[in-house]
Design a protein around this motif. Structure first.
Motif, mmCIF file in Angstrom:
data_model
loop_
_atom_site.group_PDB
_atom_site.id
_atom_site.type_symbol
_atom_site.label_atom_id
_atom_site.label_comp_id
_atom_site.label_asym_id
_atom_site.label_seq_id
_atom_site.Cartn_x
_atom_site.Cartn_y
_atom_site.Cartn_z
ATOM 1 N N THR A 314 43.364 35.554 35.673
ATOM 2 C CA THR A 314 44.018 36.076 36.872
ATOM 3 C C THR A 314 44.511 34.906 37.695
ATOM 4 O O THR A 314 44.181 33.743 37.439
ATOM 5 C CB THR A 314 43.087 36.979 37.690
ATOM 6 O OG1 THR A 314 43.867 37.656 38.693
ATOM 7 C CG2 THR A 314 41.995 36.173 38.378
ATOM 8 N N GLY A 315 45.323 35.204 38.682
ATOM 9 C CA GLY A 315 45.861 34.189 39.579
ATOM 10 C C GLY A 315 47.080 34.732 40.286
ATOM 11 O O GLY A 315 47.662 35.743 39.857
ATOM 12 N N GLY A 316 47.465 34.080 41.369
ATOM 13 C CA GLY A 316 48.625 34.505 42.127
ATOM 14 C C GLY A 316 49.622 33.375 42.303
ATOM 15 O O GLY A 316 49.242 32.203 42.391
ATOM 16 N N ALA A 341 52.070 38.263 41.761
ATOM 17 C CA ALA A 341 53.235 37.553 42.319
ATOM 18 C C ALA A 341 53.568 36.310 41.511
ATOM 19 O O ALA A 341 53.663 35.203 42.055
ATOM 20 C CB ALA A 341 52.979 37.193 43.782
ATOM 21 N N PRO A 342 53.741 36.430 40.199
ATOM 22 C CA PRO A 342 53.909 35.234 39.371
ATOM 23 C C PRO A 342 55.217 34.500 39.645
ATOM 24 O O PRO A 342 56.242 35.119 39.937
ATOM 25 C CB PRO A 342 53.890 35.802 37.945
ATOM 26 C CG PRO A 342 54.345 37.217 38.101
ATOM 27 C CD PRO A 342 53.802 37.675 39.416
ATOM 28 N N VAL A 470 50.863 42.981 35.447
ATOM 29 C CA VAL A 470 51.573 42.192 36.449
ATOM 30 C C VAL A 470 51.660 42.979 37.748
ATOM 31 O O VAL A 470 51.974 44.176 37.740
ATOM 32 C CB VAL A 470 52.987 41.810 35.961
ATOM 33 C CG1 VAL A 470 53.671 40.906 36.977
ATOM 34 C CG2 VAL A 470 52.914 41.121 34.599
ATOM 35 N N ILE A 471 51.387 42.312 38.864
ATOM 36 C CA ILE A 471 51.352 42.945 40.178
ATOM 37 C C ILE A 471 52.258 42.158 41.122
ATOM 38 O O ILE A 471 52.143 40.929 41.204
ATOM 39 C CB ILE A 471 49.904 42.965 40.738
ATOM 40 C CG1 ILE A 471 48.955 43.676 39.752
ATOM 41 C CG2 ILE A 471 49.876 43.645 42.093
ATOM 42 C CD1 ILE A 471 48.204 42.740 38.827
ATOM 43 N N ARG A 512 51.927 37.840 49.234
ATOM 44 C CA ARG A 512 50.465 37.945 49.178
ATOM 45 C C ARG A 512 49.974 39.393 49.068
ATOM 46 O O ARG A 512 48.784 39.656 49.237
ATOM 47 C CB ARG A 512 49.855 37.272 50.416
ATOM 48 C CG ARG A 512 50.161 35.786 50.485
ATOM 49 C CD ARG A 512 49.464 35.118 51.674
ATOM 50 N NE ARG A 512 49.807 33.711 51.774
ATOM 51 C CZ ARG A 512 49.236 32.740 51.064
ATOM 52 N NH1 ARG A 512 48.286 33.050 50.199
ATOM 53 N NH2 ARG A 512 49.607 31.481 51.212
ATOM 54 N N TRP A 513 50.888 40.305 48.763
ATOM 55 C CA TRP A 513 50.485 41.714 48.676
ATOM 56 C C TRP A 513 49.529 41.925 47.511
ATOM 57 O O TRP A 513 49.723 41.402 46.400
ATOM 58 C CB TRP A 513 51.717 42.602 48.486
ATOM 59 C CG TRP A 513 51.361 44.044 48.314
ATOM 60 C CD1 TRP A 513 51.025 44.931 49.288
ATOM 61 C CD2 TRP A 513 51.261 44.767 47.068
ATOM 62 N NE1 TRP A 513 50.737 46.156 48.740
ATOM 63 C CE2 TRP A 513 50.864 46.091 47.385
ATOM 64 C CE3 TRP A 513 51.463 44.412 45.741
ATOM 65 C CZ2 TRP A 513 50.692 47.060 46.401
ATOM 66 C CZ3 TRP A 513 51.281 45.370 44.762
ATOM 67 C CH2 TRP A 513 50.903 46.681 45.100
#
Length: 535
Positions: A314-316, A341-342, A470-471, A512-513
């Motif tokens: 995971t990660g943003g 938010a990649p 993906v978000i 940052r959502w």
């Protein structure tokens, strides 16, 4: 429109178009600054970049106020500067956010100088380059240990006055203090032999490990691992803090949260605070170093389950790209990613720039007119905060030859080829914005994730079924949602096999959502493991 946005927008409206990345182009200023260092700090000549920072406030030192939306600063390269010799900052020096010293309003300011030291790297590819060696601060010249700083001085800055202000960088920034290990949080740092060989200089990588409840009480038990990627930090994963008021601490130490080992890794490069965790021509074999040196050590020392289904990602933002790319490029080593938010997964929008169609990175040409390319917007309303030209000017003031430690430069270092001078070959000219199509093609063939998946789906797709999640917010501050849309357009059409992952969007969400908390994410990951274990 809120007052804060008006203030920021007004500040950036004064940024002028410049003709040269090395000099400013406005009314000449008579004021000049002369900056030197004493022999007591270095008897031998130094090579690096000198910064002059000008601020209206002094609650924190001016050097710590520099940033994308920060205070005024100027930068000048120097080579083999001896003690007592001066670096000059004057009307010919490019600055940011105001480009020309002559345009700085006459008033009282706090000023400070910073000397950022460069190290000579004799790389294994035959190139010799001078760059800043990270000191475990995350490529930030304003706080990097061993850099030299001056005392803060309060003066009246009058660009029209023929005056010379002398500054001495007479203090050394002390080493970074890393927190001590606790029952919950452990840290390791190792010299990477693979990266040291590439750079011709010792290079270190490390990790911060968050242990689950019951770890010490169950010495025979192994745990699944969540690898959280992102910008450099020695802090614990998921913003864990040993404080009863910390929401994640309460969840992590409860009896209800699934048991994981959570790990963040540190792998800064001479280009940036983060390597993007893959092998590249300019940064070297960071992918190999992480997967062949660091992770085997972690799995042995901290009782991680050494199987693909039990390694999750995971990660943003930067970590969003890394977690997605690692899952795609190491499809069986990892068991699933949740990438937030990649960074651009499709290069038709790289913070506003379409690298395949745009002729210029600063302006988009239409039939009868051209318009500035936006770089940053304010969610959820969409007002433009920075243009591409402004963003790239800021990086150019931070460092020439891609040594800014900035976002566009690291993408060029990761995605692009090596130039003739040993530094990366730029995607576009930071002075004019003119694009280089040959570099764009290199980016495409090496790290456009959507293109890679489309080209290789028949072989890699079967190994990725159900693993890609993906978000993104639809109003991402840096337009990163556009790349996600292009990726979804392809993955949603896949058959034999269908990708069976997920895309989740926040209609008014910014960079940052997040649709759920970190604790909820771990619950989702646990269900995924239970479903895929043994398959």
């Amino acid at each position: 429109m809120n007052k804060l946005f008006l203030v920021i927008l007004t500040a950036f409206m004064v940024v002028e178009v410049y003709a040269s990345g090395a000099t400013a182009t406005s009314a000449p200023a008579k004021l000049r600054f002369e900056i030197s260092f004493p022999a007591s700090l270095s008897a031998t000549p130094l090579t690096g970049r000198m910064f002059l920072v000008i601020s209206r406030k002094n609650e924190t030192e001016p050097r710590l106020q520099v940033g994308r939306y920060g205070t005024q600063f100027f930068g000048v390269d120097f080579e083999k500067l001896g003690p007592g010799k001066t670096v000059v900052v004057d009307g010919s020096t490019l600055g940011y956010p105001i480009n020309a010293m002559g345009d700085i309003p006459k008033e009282e300011y706090y000023v400070q100088a910073v000397l950022s030291k460069y190290t000579e790297f004799k790389r294994s590819d035959g190139h010799t380059v001078w760059m800043h060696m990270d000191q475990w601060e995350g490529q930030n010249w304003g706080r990097s240990p061993e850099n030299l700083i001056s005392e803060v001085m309060k003066i009246t800055v009058d660009p029209a006055k023929a005056e010379t202000v002398k500054l001495s960088v007479s203090k050394v920034i002390p080493p970074i203090k890393v927190a001590e290990d606790t029952k919950w949080v452990k840290r390791i740092k190792i010299k990477s032999e693979k990266l040291t060989k590439f750079w011709g200089h010792p290079i270190y990588i490390g990790a911060t490990i968050l242990l689950p409840k019951g770890y010490d009480e169950n010495p025979g038990k192994k745990y699944p691992t969540v690898y959280q990627h992102g910008h450099f930090s020695t802090g614990a994963p998921f913003r864990f803090a040993e404080d009863e008021k910390n929401e994640f601490y309460k969840a992590w130490t409860s009896d209800t949260l699934p048991r994981f080992i959570a790990i963040t890794m540190q792998h800064p490069t001479p280009y940036f605070d983060d390597s993007y965790a893959v092998n590249t021509a300019n940064n070297g074999p960071y992918g190999d170093a992480i997967h062949e040196e660091l992770i085997p050590l972690l799995e042995k020392q901290f009782r991680c389950i050494p199987e693909g289904y039990a390694r999750l990602l995971t990660g943003g933002s930067t970590g969003g790209w890394e977690s997605f790319a690692l899952q795609v490029l190491y499809p069986e080593f990892y068991g699933g990613t949740w990438s937030f938010a990649p960074d651009p997964l499709d290069f038709r929008n790289v913070e506003g720039i379409n690298i395949y169609e745009d002729k210029n990175a600063f302006y988009r040409q239409h039939e009868w007119y051209k318009a500035p390319i936006p770089n940053t917007r304010v969610a959820p309303t969409g007002e433009i905060l920075l243009t591409s030209e402004q963003r790239n000017t800021m990086e150019l003031v931070n460092g020439t030859k891609g040594r800014s430690g900035g976002q566009l430069d690291i993408w060029s270092a990761v995605f692009g080829p090596v130039g003739a001078d040993g530094y990366f070959k730029p995607l576009f000219d930071k002075k004019t914005g003119v694009m280089d199509p040959s570099v764009a093609q290199y980016w495409k063939e090496h790290y456009d994730m959507r293109y890679y998946l489309e080209k290789n789906w028949s072989t890699v797709g079967p190994k990725l079924v159900g693993k890609l999640n993906v978000i993104a917010g639809r109003m991402d501050d840096f337009y990163l949602n556009i790349g996600v849309y292009h990726l979804e357009d392809f993955l949603s059409t896949t058959t034999n096999p269908a990708f069976k992952g997920s895309f989740t969007y926040g209609d008014r969400g910014g960079h940052r959502w997040r649709p759920y908390s970190d604790a909820q994410l771990l619950m989702i990951m646990d269900k995924h493991i239970q479903k895929t274990k043994g398959k």
